[in-house]
Design a protein around this motif. Structure first.
Motif, PDB file in Angstrom:
ATOM      1  N   GLU A  47       0.795  -1.187   0.042  1.00 22.62           N
ATOM      2  CA  GLU A  47       0.128   0.001   0.036  1.00 22.62           C
ATOM      3  C   GLU A  47       0.981   1.092  -0.051  1.00 22.62           C
ATOM      4  OE1 GLU A  47      -2.896   2.207   3.348  1.00 22.62           O
ATOM      5  OE2 GLU A  47      -3.133  -0.026   3.105  1.00 22.62           O
ATOM      6  N   PHE A  48       0.535   2.269  -0.848  1.00 20.36           N
ATOM      7  CA  PHE A  48       1.177   3.527  -0.948  1.00 20.36           C
ATOM      8  C   PHE A  48       0.269   4.726  -0.607  1.00 20.36           C
ATOM      9  CE2 PHE A  48       3.818   0.769  -3.668  1.00 20.36           C
ATOM     10  CZ  PHE A  48       5.090   0.985  -3.326  1.00 20.36           C
ATOM     11  N   PRO A  49       0.723   5.693  -0.394  1.00 22.05           N
ATOM     12  CA  PRO A  49      -0.304   6.811  -0.122  1.00 22.05           C
ATOM     13  C   PRO A  49      -1.043   7.171  -1.352  1.00 22.05           C
ATOM     14  CG  PRO A  49       2.023   7.397   0.691  1.00 22.05           C
ATOM     15  CD  PRO A  49       2.040   6.275  -0.192  1.00 22.05           C
ATOM     16  N   ASP A  50      -2.009   7.779  -1.373  1.00 24.70           N
ATOM     17  CA  ASP A  50      -2.919   8.131  -2.373  1.00 24.70           C
ATOM     18  C   ASP A  50      -2.130   9.244  -3.539  1.00 24.70           C
ATOM     19  OD1 ASP A  50      -5.194   8.394  -4.016  1.00 24.70           O
ATOM     20  OD2 ASP A  50      -6.108   9.775  -2.734  1.00 24.70           O
ATOM     21  N   HIS A  51      -2.254   8.902  -4.702  1.00 23.70           N
ATOM     22  CA  HIS A  51      -1.687   9.732  -5.709  1.00 23.70           C
ATOM     23  C   HIS A  51       0.009   9.610  -5.607  1.00 23.70           C
ATOM     24  CE1 HIS A  51      -5.286  11.855  -6.709  1.00 23.70           C
ATOM     25  NE2 HIS A  51      -5.370  12.223  -5.330  1.00 23.70           N
ATOM     26  N   HIS A  52       0.424   8.571  -4.958  1.00 25.55           N
ATOM     27  CA  HIS A  52       1.820   8.208  -4.837  1.00 25.55           C
ATOM     28  C   HIS A  52       2.717   8.104  -6.432  1.00 25.55           C
ATOM     29  CE1 HIS A  52       5.470   6.872  -3.025  1.00 25.55           C
ATOM     30  NE2 HIS A  52       5.447   6.031  -4.113  1.00 25.55           N
ATOM     31  N   ALA A  53       3.626   8.765  -6.347  1.00 22.52           N
ATOM     32  CA  ALA A  53       4.597   9.097  -7.594  1.00 22.52           C
ATOM     33  C   ALA A  53       5.646   7.993  -7.410  1.00 22.52           C
ATOM     34  CB  ALA A  53       5.179  10.500  -7.611  1.00 22.52           C
ATOM     35  N   TYR A  54       5.531   7.004  -8.395  1.00 18.90           N
ATOM     36  CA  TYR A  54       6.345   5.764  -8.235  1.00 18.90           C
ATOM     37  C   TYR A  54       7.728   6.196  -8.619  1.00 18.90           C
ATOM     38  CZ  TYR A  54       2.354   3.296  -6.992  1.00 18.90           C
ATOM     39  OH  TYR A  54       0.982   2.839  -6.472  1.00 18.90           O
ATOM     40  N   GLY A  55       8.625   5.891  -7.947  1.00 21.35           N
ATOM     41  CA  GLY A  55      10.122   6.271  -8.046  1.00 21.35           C
ATOM     42  C   GLY A  55      10.978   4.810  -8.417  1.00 21.35           C
ATOM     43  N   ARG A  56      12.049   5.009  -8.776  1.00 21.06           N
ATOM     44  CA  ARG A  56      12.848   3.702  -9.181  1.00 21.06           C
ATOM     45  C   ARG A  56      13.011   2.795  -7.985  1.00 21.06           C
ATOM     46  NH1 ARG A  56      19.252   3.741 -11.263  1.00 21.06           N
ATOM     47  NH2 ARG A  56      19.503   1.430 -11.187  1.00 21.06           N
ATOM     48  N   ASP A  57      13.138   3.183  -6.696  1.00 21.99           N
ATOM     49  CA  ASP A  57      13.311   2.353  -5.658  1.00 21.99           C
ATOM     50  C   ASP A  57      11.953   1.454  -5.275  1.00 21.99           C
ATOM     51  OD1 ASP A  57      15.807   3.199  -5.165  1.00 21.99           O
ATOM     52  OD2 ASP A  57      15.283   4.650  -3.560  1.00 21.99           O
ATOM     53  N   ASP A  58      10.746   1.996  -5.523  1.00 20.84           N
ATOM     54  CA  ASP A  58       9.293   1.452  -5.539  1.00 20.84           C
ATOM     55  C   ASP A  58       9.505   0.312  -6.541  1.00 20.84           C
ATOM     56  OD1 ASP A  58       8.539   3.590  -3.463  1.00 20.84           O
ATOM     57  OD2 ASP A  58       8.083   4.987  -5.283  1.00 20.84           O
ATOM     58  N   ILE A  59       9.942   0.728  -7.613  1.00 24.79           N
ATOM     59  CA  ILE A  59       9.702  -0.220  -8.646  1.00 24.79           C
ATOM     60  C   ILE A  59      10.451  -1.463  -8.303  1.00 24.79           C
ATOM     61  CG2 ILE A  59       9.863  -0.827 -11.208  1.00 24.79           C
ATOM     62  CD1 ILE A  59       7.613   1.089 -10.502  1.00 24.79           C
ATOM     63  N   GLU A  60      11.740  -1.311  -8.167  1.00 28.28           N
ATOM     64  CA  GLU A  60      12.624  -2.619  -7.584  1.00 28.28           C
ATOM     65  C   GLU A  60      11.864  -3.081  -6.307  1.00 28.28           C
ATOM     66  OE1 GLU A  60      16.294  -0.377  -6.893  1.00 28.28           O
ATOM     67  OE2 GLU A  60      16.986  -0.266  -9.088  1.00 28.28           O
ATOM     68  N   ARG A  61      11.504  -2.579  -5.537  1.00 27.28           N
ATOM     69  CA  ARG A  61      11.030  -3.008  -4.335  1.00 27.28           C
ATOM     70  C   ARG A  61       9.578  -4.226  -4.751  1.00 27.28           C
ATOM     71  NH1 ARG A  61       7.076  -0.295   0.226  1.00 27.28           N
ATOM     72  NH2 ARG A  61       6.474  -2.000   1.091  1.00 27.28           N
ATOM     73  N   LEU A  62       8.839  -3.644  -5.699  1.00 28.00           N
ATOM     74  CA  LEU A  62       7.641  -4.250  -6.057  1.00 28.00           C
ATOM     75  C   LEU A  62       8.204  -5.476  -6.747  1.00 28.00           C
ATOM     76  CD1 LEU A  62       5.475  -1.422  -7.161  1.00 28.00           C
ATOM     77  CD2 LEU A  62       4.985  -2.831  -5.246  1.00 28.00           C
ATOM     78  N   THR A  63       9.134  -5.356  -7.714  1.00 24.93           N
ATOM     79  CA  THR A  63       9.732  -6.292  -8.554  1.00 24.93           C
ATOM     80  C   THR A  63      10.319  -7.526  -7.612  1.00 24.93           C
ATOM     81  OG1 THR A  63      10.173  -4.727 -10.308  1.00 24.93           O
ATOM     82  CG2 THR A  63      11.308  -6.842 -10.415  1.00 24.93           C
ATOM     83  N   ARG A  64      10.908  -7.209  -6.847  1.00 29.14           N
ATOM     84  CA  ARG A  64      11.684  -8.069  -6.041  1.00 29.14           C
ATOM     85  C   ARG A  64      10.590  -8.783  -4.860  1.00 29.14           C
ATOM     86  NH1 ARG A  64      14.192  -4.517  -3.464  1.00 29.14           N
ATOM     87  NH2 ARG A  64      13.407  -4.004  -1.679  1.00 29.14           N
ATOM     88  N   GLU A  65       9.806  -7.961  -4.548  1.00 25.35           N
ATOM     89  CA  GLU A  65       8.788  -8.888  -3.429  1.00 25.35           C
ATOM     90  C   GLU A  65       7.913  -9.782  -4.450  1.00 25.35           C
ATOM     91  OE1 GLU A  65       6.569  -5.660  -1.761  1.00 25.35           O
ATOM     92  OE2 GLU A  65       8.043  -5.415  -0.276  1.00 25.35           O
ATOM     93  N   ALA A  66       7.649  -9.346  -5.606  1.00 29.39           N
ATOM     94  CA  ALA A  66       6.680 -10.261  -6.574  1.00 29.39           C
ATOM     95  C   ALA A  66       7.334 -11.590  -6.793  1.00 29.39           C
ATOM     96  CB  ALA A  66       6.309  -9.521  -7.753  1.00 29.39           C
ATOM     97  N   SER A  67       8.810 -11.531  -7.089  1.00 29.82           N
ATOM     98  CA  SER A  67       9.422 -12.436  -7.474  1.00 29.82           C
ATOM     99  C   SER A  67       9.828 -13.498  -6.505  1.00 29.82           C
ATOM    100  CB  SER A  67      10.822 -11.943  -7.978  1.00 29.82           C
ATOM    101  OG  SER A  67      11.862 -12.841  -8.608  1.00 29.82           O
ATOM    102  N   ASP A  68      10.177 -12.727  -5.365  1.00 27.33           N
ATOM    103  CA  ASP A  68      10.135 -13.646  -3.814  1.00 27.33           C
ATOM    104  C   ASP A  68       8.990 -14.580  -3.609  1.00 27.33           C
ATOM    105  OD1 ASP A  68      12.860 -12.644  -3.508  1.00 27.33           O
ATOM    106  OD2 ASP A  68      12.171 -11.168  -2.052  1.00 27.33           O
ATOM    107  N   ALA A  69       7.842 -13.866  -4.024  1.00 29.52           N
ATOM    108  CA  ALA A  69       6.566 -14.565  -3.515  1.00 29.52           C
ATOM    109  C   ALA A  69       6.207 -15.494  -4.740  1.00 29.52           C
ATOM    110  CB  ALA A  69       5.553 -13.604  -3.458  1.00 29.52           C
ATOM    111  N   GLY A  70       6.788 -15.670  -5.647  1.00 31.40           N
ATOM    112  CA  GLY A  70       6.472 -16.416  -6.947  1.00 31.40           C
ATOM    113  C   GLY A  70       5.194 -16.108  -7.627  1.00 31.40           C
ATOM    114  N   ALA A  71       4.926 -14.707  -7.672  1.00 29.58           N
ATOM    115  CA  ALA A  71       3.915 -14.220  -8.220  1.00 29.58           C
ATOM    116  C   ALA A  71       3.536 -14.606  -9.812  1.00 29.58           C
ATOM    117  CB  ALA A  71       3.535 -12.679  -7.924  1.00 29.58           C
ATOM    118  N   ALA A  72       2.532 -14.988 -10.302  1.00 29.82           N
ATOM    119  CA  ALA A  72       2.187 -15.109 -11.665  1.00 29.82           C
ATOM    120  C   ALA A  72       2.019 -13.707 -12.416  1.00 29.82           C
ATOM    121  CB  ALA A  72       1.007 -16.118 -11.965  1.00 29.82           C
ATOM    122  N   ALA A  73       1.678 -12.673 -11.584  1.00 32.75           N
ATOM    123  CA  ALA A  73       1.224 -11.378 -12.281  1.00 32.75           C
ATOM    124  C   ALA A  73       1.439 -10.504 -11.101  1.00 32.75           C
ATOM    125  CB  ALA A  73      -0.195 -11.332 -12.817  1.00 32.75           C
TER     126      ALA A  73
END
Length: 362
Positions: A280-306
């Protein structure tokens, strides 16, 4: 503080000495805020010259509480109905959360959904209205998040109440989630209960009765937002479409930066997705590089299909996948459960007045 943390605190769901003390401190700040809002409304009620009327009819879509209550789906629905009648419509909003003067996430989402409807963002909605009328030949204006923006006159004032917390836990910000007192509903022409499918009939009836007491002259309607499809963007910026049932039984990582993240998570669960993790991010959050890297890492670690987000988030991230994992958004549309004919009836004089304007589209 995340949205869910704030709502857990002011609703009383967070218990213990610490949260109780914090609620007490917030209550001290509530009085001055409530007084300031009361005084501002009193001035607008008494001094007619403070309200600026423009040449085109104005439909305002707003709410009584903080956070998301389904304004964007309602704005889309109204704009489409007016366009179906041949009315030239322009959307007006404050532009909260925009960066470098560009369109914010809601504007980008509405641009994709309503490609033939201009959208002007300006804290000065009166100035924006003048531009829409004089330069874009707008015949009607739809004011997004306009209930508290009393400086511009409106011909129809539609106020949305989120069924899951319609009255902001009974307190004005910062102690509660109300932007102003419930008595302000007296200004509304129409009140619409959104997410009305998430509560039972007893709760529904209690809300109906309270609104009827507070705003007896306001029309009443009830709506839900329904997911319609999964969308993504390809490398060329084109649209990718997938059926909703492709999420059933799949482990997905999800994230959002919206005013009501709980509603998004419930939607994912209803589609049969196994959500892990949910970020969860704040409303109207502006996604930066660190956010994208975090989301990618967490999804990969969880074995997410999407990786799944809201349409409002997708337009800001704007890529086909994160680390090879498909990125998709759930697209939603509004559907009335009650009162649709009343809304159409109230829009009819707006349409008639708008079409009486003689300007050419150019």
């Amino acid at each position: 503080m995340k949205s869910t943390d704030f709502y857990d605190l002011v609703s009383g769901r967070r218990r213990g000495i610490g949260p109780s003390v914090l609620r007490g401190l917030l209550a001290l700040a509530e009085g001055p805020y409530r007084a300031a809002v009361w005084w501002r409304n009193r001035r607008y009620d008494r001094v007619e010259s403070l309200v600026h009327r423009v040449e085109a009819p104005v439909v305002s879509v707003g709410n009584l509480t903080l956070g998301g209550s389904g304004k964007t789906p309602m704005v889309k629905w109204i704009a489409r109905r007016l366009r179906e009648e041949g009315v030239r419509v322009t959307l007006l909003s404050r532009g909260y959360g925009s960066t470098d003067g560009g369109p914010n996430d809601e504007a980008l989402e509405l641009e994709q959904a309503l490609p033939d409807v201009p959208h002007l963002q300006n804290p000065d909605r009166v100035a924006a209205a003048r531009v829409a009328i004089d330069e874009l030949a707008a015949q009607a204006l739809v004011l997004d998040d306009g209930f508290q923006h009393r400086r511009i006159g409106r011909d129809l004032d539609l106020v949305l109440l989120d069924a899951t917390a319609p009255f902001g836990y009974g307190r004005v910000f910062p102690r509660g989630a109300l932007r102003e007192s419930v008595a302000s509903l007296r200004r509304a022409d129409l009140v619409c209960l959104t997410r009305s499918d998430l509560i039972d009939e007893t709760e529904l009836q209690a809300i109906r009765e309270r609104v009827a007491r507070v705003a007896p002259d306001a029309g009443w309607c009830e709506s839900v937002v329904e997911p319609t499809r999964l969308v993504g963007v390809d490398e060329s910026g084109g649209l990718i479409e997938q059926p909703l049932d492709s999420l059933a039984g799949k482990r997905v990582a999800a994230f959002c930066g919206v005013g009501n993240p709980g509603a998004f998570r419930r939607t994912l669960g209803a589609l049969g997705a196994e959500v892990e993790p949910f970020t969860e991010f704040p409303d109207h959050h502006a996604y930066g590089r660190d956010d994208i890297e975090r989301l990618t890492r967490e999804a990969s670690d969880a074995g997410a299909a999407a990786i799944v987000c809201t349409h409002k988030d997708l337009v800001k991230v704007g890529v086909e996948n994160l680390g090879g994992i498909p990125l998709r958004a759930i697209e939603i549309e509004l559907r009335f459960r009650a009162g649709e004919e009343l809304v159409r009836e109230r829009l009819a004089p707006i349409t008639a007045r708008a079409l009486s304007r003689s300007e050419d589209w150019e």
